[in-house]
Scaffold this motif. Structure first.
Motif, mmCIF file in Angstrom:
data_model
loop_
_atom_site.group_PDB
_atom_site.id
_atom_site.type_symbol
_atom_site.label_atom_id
_atom_site.label_comp_id
_atom_site.label_asym_id
_atom_site.label_seq_id
_atom_site.Cartn_x
_atom_site.Cartn_y
_atom_site.Cartn_z
ATOM 1 N N UNK A 224 0.811 -1.217 0.000
ATOM 2 C CA UNK A 224 0.000 0.000 0.000
ATOM 3 C C UNK A 224 0.843 1.265 0.000
ATOM 4 N N UNK A 225 2.096 1.186 0.416
ATOM 5 C CA UNK A 225 2.975 2.358 0.439
ATOM 6 C C UNK A 225 3.805 2.395 -0.846
ATOM 7 N N UNK A 226 4.187 3.601 -1.265
ATOM 8 C CA UNK A 226 5.067 3.729 -2.423
ATOM 9 C C UNK A 226 6.362 2.972 -2.143
ATOM 10 N N UNK A 227 6.738 2.087 -3.051
ATOM 11 C CA UNK A 227 7.894 1.217 -2.851
ATOM 12 C C UNK A 227 8.793 1.253 -4.072
ATOM 13 N N UNK A 228 10.087 1.308 -3.839
ATOM 14 C CA UNK A 228 11.086 1.360 -4.908
ATOM 15 C C UNK A 228 11.635 -0.054 -5.120
ATOM 16 N N UNK A 229 11.285 -0.669 -6.264
ATOM 17 C CA UNK A 229 11.719 -2.022 -6.579
ATOM 18 C C UNK A 229 12.890 -1.995 -7.558
ATOM 19 N N UNK A 230 13.717 -3.024 -7.477
ATOM 20 C CA UNK A 230 14.853 -3.157 -8.377
ATOM 21 C C UNK A 230 14.416 -3.804 -9.696
#
Length: 333
Positions: A248-254
């Motif tokens: 639900x939170x903004x997440x930075x994925x590789x």
């Protein structure tokens, strides 16, 4: 020499000490850190996710650390570059944010800009044959990208819904004016894996976000671009104790190719905030060579005589639909 084993009682005592330290840090981080500041080495990292007071920070080696942020450093968001210090128990505290190269925001309920993500370099605007694309929405995203200094690209998804080469060509022609003013465009279908290669190469080495109206296939494309997303979420949860809040939170994925994709419903559905006429017209990149050439300094490029923008439309230098969307956006500001 063999390592001495700790007894069950000693382990319990160590765990209790660490738990008290975590509670003290969460309740009174400024006071708890006062005695440690001189001993802690500062490091740089990137915020991968924020949930309330909890941050997951990626260090220089790709390791994830559960951190809390000092209260006097402002609003930290996903993608921020930060200075942080590692505590004796392995957790950390963020003590400063580094300058942002870009900030993606949207208005909150009071009309004030609320930062959603930082340090983006690519904004991928998704359209599809269904639902019917909104040029007004596309131009809203493009203006936002121009004003925050992020390179925007157009991605035509679900091209398999169009039967035959003629239908595809007709659909692409509707948006050819974006390519003519320098916006790179990619036409893809998740059912045609070979069509995605160009987009994957474009996002490599970038920090990107996907935006677009509901139903254009953002979630499906995210899954294709991040085949290991569940693994990354599990790694994040295990390292930080944030649980499944990353959904639900903004997440930075590789991404593969050393790029990153910031994903969350809030980021994917952002809208242009309150801007004035001068800012709005600067957000239309093909207007810029003609700005300042109208007879009137406050020209709205509507019915005024000797308007350089309307003349550029007549000369084929500006697409009529772009000027129409400018007026639509101007009426909403």
């Amino acid at each position: 020499m063999a390592k001495r084993r700790l007894s069950a009682r000693q382990i319990e005592r160590i765990q209790a000490i660490q738990e008290r330290r975590r509670e003290r840090l969460a309740a009174r981080p400024e006071r708890a850190l006062a005695e440690l500041d001189d001993e802690l080495e500062p490091e740089e990292g990137r915020v991968v996710v924020r949930h309330g007071a909890n941050l997951a920070v990626e260090d220089a080696h790709g390791h994830l650390i559960h951190c809390l942020a000092r209260r006097n450093i402002g609003h930290v968001v996903c993608g921020d570059r930060v200075v942080w210090q590692r505590l004796p128990d392995g957790q950390g505290v963020v003590t400063a944010t580094l300058p942002r190269i870009s900030t993606l925001s949207r208005p909150d309920y009071s009309g004030r800009d609320k930062p959603l993500a930082a340090n983006l370099t690519r904004l991928a605007i998704l359209i599809a044959p269904e639902p019917e694309p909104s040029g007004y929405l596309i131009d809203q995203y493009l203006v936002a990208a121009e004003l925050i200094g992020v390179e925007a690209i157009l991605v035509g998804n679900k091209m398999d819904l169009l039967a035959g080469a003629e239908e595809r060509a007709a659909f692409q022609t509707r948006f050819a004016h974006y390519g003519a003013i320098g916006y790179r465009t990619f036409w893809i279908s998740l059912l045609e894996p070979e069509s995605i290669g160009g987009l994957v190469a474009e996002l490599a080495g970038q920090t990107s976000v996907l935006v677009g109206q509901s139903g254009v296939g953002k979630s499906s494309l995210v899954k294709r671009l991040l085949p290991d997303q569940e693994i990354q979420i599990g790694r994040l949860s295990q390292a930080t104790g944030l649980g499944r809040h990353t959904t639900s939170a903004a997440t930075c994925y590789r991404l593969s190719g050393d790029g990153c994709l910031i994903d969350s419903p809030g980021v994917r559905s952002f809208r242009l905030g309150d801007i004035d006429r001068d800012e709005l017209q600067r957000g239309f990149r093909e207007f810029r060579p003609h700005l300042g050439r109208c007879r009137f300094g406050d020209c709205r490029h509507d019915q005024e005589p000797d308007c350089a923008i309307r003349q550029a439309v007549e000369d084929g230098l500006i697409a009529p639909e772009r000027l129409a969307n400018f007026h639509h956006l101007l009426g909403d500001t």
